[in-house]
Design a protein around this motif. Structure first.
Motif, PDB file in Angstrom:
ATOM      1  N   SER A 263       0.823  -1.207   0.000  1.00 31.55           N
ATOM      2  CA  SER A 263       0.000   0.000   0.000  1.00 31.55           C
ATOM      3  C   SER A 263       0.857   1.257   0.000  1.00 31.55           C
ATOM      4  O   SER A 263       0.460   2.299  -0.539  1.00 31.55           O
ATOM      5  CB  SER A 263      -0.928   0.004   1.219  1.00 31.55           C
ATOM      6  OG  SER A 263      -1.814  -1.102   1.180  1.00 31.55           O
ATOM      7  N   ARG A 281     -13.964  -1.085  -8.940  1.00 34.04           N
ATOM      8  CA  ARG A 281     -14.313  -0.948  -7.522  1.00 34.04           C
ATOM      9  C   ARG A 281     -15.286  -2.043  -7.087  1.00 34.04           C
ATOM     10  O   ARG A 281     -15.184  -2.589  -5.993  1.00 34.04           O
ATOM     11  CB  ARG A 281     -14.901   0.435  -7.263  1.00 34.04           C
ATOM     12  CG  ARG A 281     -13.894   1.574  -7.409  1.00 34.04           C
ATOM     13  CD  ARG A 281     -14.585   2.925  -7.344  1.00 34.04           C
ATOM     14  NE  ARG A 281     -15.158   3.148  -6.038  1.00 34.04           N
ATOM     15  CZ  ARG A 281     -14.492   3.660  -4.990  1.00 34.04           C
ATOM     16  NH1 ARG A 281     -13.218   3.987  -5.126  1.00 34.04           N
ATOM     17  NH2 ARG A 281     -15.072   3.844  -3.840  1.00 34.04           N
ATOM     18  N   ARG A 284     -13.787  -5.539  -6.238  1.00 36.13           N
ATOM     19  CA  ARG A 284     -12.971  -5.748  -5.042  1.00 36.13           C
ATOM     20  C   ARG A 284     -13.509  -6.861  -4.146  1.00 36.13           C
ATOM     21  O   ARG A 284     -12.736  -7.551  -3.479  1.00 36.13           O
ATOM     22  CB  ARG A 284     -12.861  -4.440  -4.252  1.00 36.13           C
ATOM     23  CG  ARG A 284     -11.952  -3.418  -4.906  1.00 36.13           C
ATOM     24  CD  ARG A 284     -11.743  -2.203  -4.047  1.00 36.13           C
ATOM     25  NE  ARG A 284     -12.976  -1.452  -3.864  1.00 36.13           N
ATOM     26  CZ  ARG A 284     -13.019  -0.257  -3.282  1.00 36.13           C
ATOM     27  NH1 ARG A 284     -11.916   0.297  -2.811  1.00 36.13           N
ATOM     28  NH2 ARG A 284     -14.165   0.381  -3.152  1.00 36.13           N
ATOM     29  N   HIS A 288     -11.260  -9.858  -2.374  1.00 41.59           N
ATOM     30  CA  HIS A 288     -11.194 -10.138  -0.938  1.00 41.59           C
ATOM     31  C   HIS A 288     -11.714 -11.543  -0.628  1.00 41.59           C
ATOM     32  O   HIS A 288     -11.246 -12.189   0.324  1.00 41.59           O
ATOM     33  CB  HIS A 288     -11.987  -9.088  -0.167  1.00 41.59           C
ATOM     34  CG  HIS A 288     -11.310  -7.759  -0.096  1.00 41.59           C
ATOM     35  ND1 HIS A 288     -10.175  -7.537   0.653  1.00 41.59           N
ATOM     36  CD2 HIS A 288     -11.594  -6.571  -0.701  1.00 41.59           C
ATOM     37  CE1 HIS A 288      -9.790  -6.277   0.532  1.00 41.59           C
ATOM     38  NE2 HIS A 288     -10.629  -5.670  -0.288  1.00 41.59           N
ATOM     39  N   THR A 425      -5.470  -7.343  -3.816  1.00 42.17           N
ATOM     40  CA  THR A 425      -6.273  -6.453  -2.971  1.00 42.17           C
ATOM     41  C   THR A 425      -5.547  -5.132  -2.703  1.00 42.17           C
ATOM     42  O   THR A 425      -6.182  -4.085  -2.573  1.00 42.17           O
ATOM     43  CB  THR A 425      -6.619  -7.135  -1.646  1.00 42.17           C
ATOM     44  OG1 THR A 425      -5.424  -7.610  -1.001  1.00 42.17           O
ATOM     45  CG2 THR A 425      -7.560  -8.316  -1.872  1.00 42.17           C
ATOM     46  N   SER A 429      -6.875  -1.420  -3.589  1.00 42.13           N
ATOM     47  CA  SER A 429      -6.982  -0.390  -2.556  1.00 42.13           C
ATOM     48  C   SER A 429      -6.425   0.945  -3.018  1.00 42.13           C
ATOM     49  O   SER A 429      -6.674   1.980  -2.380  1.00 42.13           O
ATOM     50  CB  SER A 429      -6.250  -0.845  -1.286  1.00 42.13           C
ATOM     51  OG  SER A 429      -4.842  -0.809  -1.470  1.00 42.13           O
ATOM     52  N   ARG A 430      -5.663   0.943  -4.116  1.00 37.71           N
ATOM     53  CA  ARG A 430      -5.082   2.172  -4.641  1.00 37.71           C
ATOM     54  C   ARG A 430      -5.997   2.862  -5.642  1.00 37.71           C
ATOM     55  O   ARG A 430      -5.608   3.842  -6.280  1.00 37.71           O
ATOM     56  CB  ARG A 430      -3.745   1.868  -5.323  1.00 37.71           C
ATOM     57  CG  ARG A 430      -2.725   1.188  -4.427  1.00 37.71           C
ATOM     58  CD  ARG A 430      -2.338   2.078  -3.266  1.00 37.71           C
ATOM     59  NE  ARG A 430      -1.613   3.241  -3.715  1.00 37.71           N
ATOM     60  CZ  ARG A 430      -1.607   4.402  -3.083  1.00 37.71           C
ATOM     61  NH1 ARG A 430      -2.317   4.558  -1.978  1.00 37.71           N
ATOM     62  NH2 ARG A 430      -0.921   5.421  -3.541  1.00 37.71           N
ATOM     63  N   LYS A 433     -10.656   7.565  -5.043  1.00 39.91           N
ATOM     64  CA  LYS A 433     -11.954   7.713  -4.416  1.00 39.91           C
ATOM     65  C   LYS A 433     -12.795   8.717  -5.203  1.00 39.91           C
ATOM     66  O   LYS A 433     -12.322   9.795  -5.524  1.00 39.91           O
ATOM     67  CB  LYS A 433     -11.823   8.183  -2.962  1.00 39.91           C
ATOM     68  CG  LYS A 433     -11.064   7.199  -2.084  1.00 39.91           C
ATOM     69  CD  LYS A 433     -10.937   7.704  -0.671  1.00 39.91           C
ATOM     70  CE  LYS A 433     -10.186   6.722   0.210  1.00 39.91           C
ATOM     71  NZ  LYS A 433     -10.034   7.211   1.599  1.00 39.91           N
TER      72      LYS A 433
END
Length: 434
Positions: A263, A281, A284, A288, A425, A429-430, A433
């Motif tokens: 990360s 998105r 994801r 997971h 994952t 996460s990168r 947003k």
């Protein structure tokens, strides 16, 4: 005028326009948001003025000129002191993750060579030095003879045989001490010098506590093998419950260290298509799910190893003459079969492995239908490839009655598969947003 500049990292930047200051936070992917308008840009300062300027209203030429001249300076000056040391912290965490992976692999070899009970005492300082002469070796060997494993498993052992398994366990314990030094000393330095980002500090404390608990649990596990217990069918072996806890904590520590290092070190992906970004998105939850099933299957393998369940049904895909072993529920209460019945434990591991394969296959197929950046697609493809290797290696290990080389390769495969799932994952996460 309020502008929101989004490039990379996570820290505030102030942009001065026409005598006013608008607070801007750089949080994710390389985009600029002005009112309701959003555009994507490449990660290079030479394109910033050209792509940012058109977002300004036509009547604010002076502001557009100021922003075009300011943004290249922001791109060069945005890395604060905290951001400049982030790669150092990331590489340190990655190095600790590699050491934990080494401990898992050495621990697997210790189990496969039946070396884990050779050291019948635990001492943090004195245990660092192995016996130095024949007299000391003789004393250690006599201590070992007092416990069940010698009379039930290694009664024919000579002193040279004992030295071989002793050194294996000694290496495993020393490797654990090395991890402690490599983790706590740099953490103290980074913490004191202010180089650890504030959001990361609680996680590092948690990993440190988990590392200490892992060492204590290791000795707690060894103690269970120094006496005969009903859950191990009165065999001279460690409790499968404690073995699963020991392995589970190691995998949990490895996962946390690796995920946080990636990360920090991975760059955010540039996105030019909002629809594709939304699809990624939504993707994801599958990623997971892969990580969770891989982790659960790996922990279930500890029960297989603890009960030597890989030696009861050495056929595939059926177990003997049927798909389900006949003695799947012979113990009472029924729940004990899940953890103490070798046939049931092997059956569970097969089911979990097949479920993991199905989950990874579904993830790979879905990834083919959406647009993904190159690095993200590499992580999905590597996950699918490692799954194929791991599943085939598990079958080979079973059919060959669990020889040490194949069993060790199978364990390496589980660690590699988990690493690939964590990579996937971490890449997701990168995502910027919205």
């Amino acid at each position: 005028m309020l502008f929101r500049v989004i490039l990379c990292g996570s820290f505030p930047v102030n942009v001065r326009l026409s005598g006013t200051v608008s607070s801007t936070r750089i949080t994710g992917g390389p985009t600029l948001q002005y009112l309701k308008h959003t555009t994507s840009i490449p990660r290079t300062k030479y394109y910033l003025p050209q792509l940012y300027a058109p977002l300004l209203p036509s009547h604010s030429n002076s502001n557009r000129t100021r922003l075009a001249s300011t943004l290249p300076h922001i791109a060069n000056q945005q890395r604060t002191k905290e951001e400049q040391v982030r790669p150092v912290v990331g590489w340190w965490l990655a190095g600790c993750a590699v050491l934990v992976a080494g401990a898992v692999l050495i621990g697997g070899l210790t189990r496969l060579t039946q070396s884990g009970l050779s050291m019948v005492e635990w001492n943090l300082i004195k245990g660092m030095k192995p016996p130095g002469n024949d007299e000391e070796w003789g004393e250690e060997f006599e201590k070992y003879k007092q416990f069940p494993e010698y009379s039930m498993v290694h009664e024919e052992f000579t002193l040279s045989d004992f030295k071989r398994i002793y050194y294996m366990e000694w290496l495993h314990r020393m490797w654990g001490r090395l991890i402690g030094v490599a983790y706590f000393l740099p953490m103290g330095y980074f913490w004191y010098s202010g180089r650890i980002p504030k959001p990361l500090k609680p996680r590092l404390v948690g990993y440190g506590l988990l590392l200490l608990a892992q060492g204590l649990w290791g000795w707690y596990m060894v103690q269970s093998g120094l006496e005969l217990r009903p859950e191990t069918n009165y065999q001279a072996t460690v409790s499968q419950y404690r073995l699963a806890g020991h392995l589970g904590m190691a995998f949990l520590l490895y996962s946390g260290l690796l995920f946080n290092s990636l990360s920090i070190l991975l760059r955010a992906h540039p996105w030019n298509d909002i629809v594709a970004l939304n699809s990624a998105r939504n993707f994801r939850w599958l990623a997971h799910s892969c990580k969770a099933t891989v982790f659960l299957t790996a922990v279930s393998a500890a029960f297989v190893a603890g009960l030597d369940a890989g030696l009861v049904y050495n056929t595939f895909p059926k177990m003997g003459g049927g798909w389900v072993p006949s003695e799947i529920a012979v113990r009472t209460p029924v729940w004990r079969n899940l953890f103490e019945n070798p046939a049931t434990v092997q059956f569970n591991h097969r089911v979990l492995a097949t479920g993991t394969a199905a989950t990874v296959a579904a993830t790979w197929l879905v990834s083919r239908r959406i647009v993904l950046p190159r690095r993200l697609r590499y992580s999905v493809n590597s996950l699918a490839a490692l799954l194929c290797f791991q599943y085939c290696m598990g079958i080979v290990t079973l059919l060959r009655y669990v020889p040490t080389p194949e069993a060790s390769a199978h364990q390496c495969g589980s660690l590699a598969l988990l690493s690939s799932a964590i990579w996937l994952t971490a890449e997701l996460s990168r995502l910027p947003k919205l």
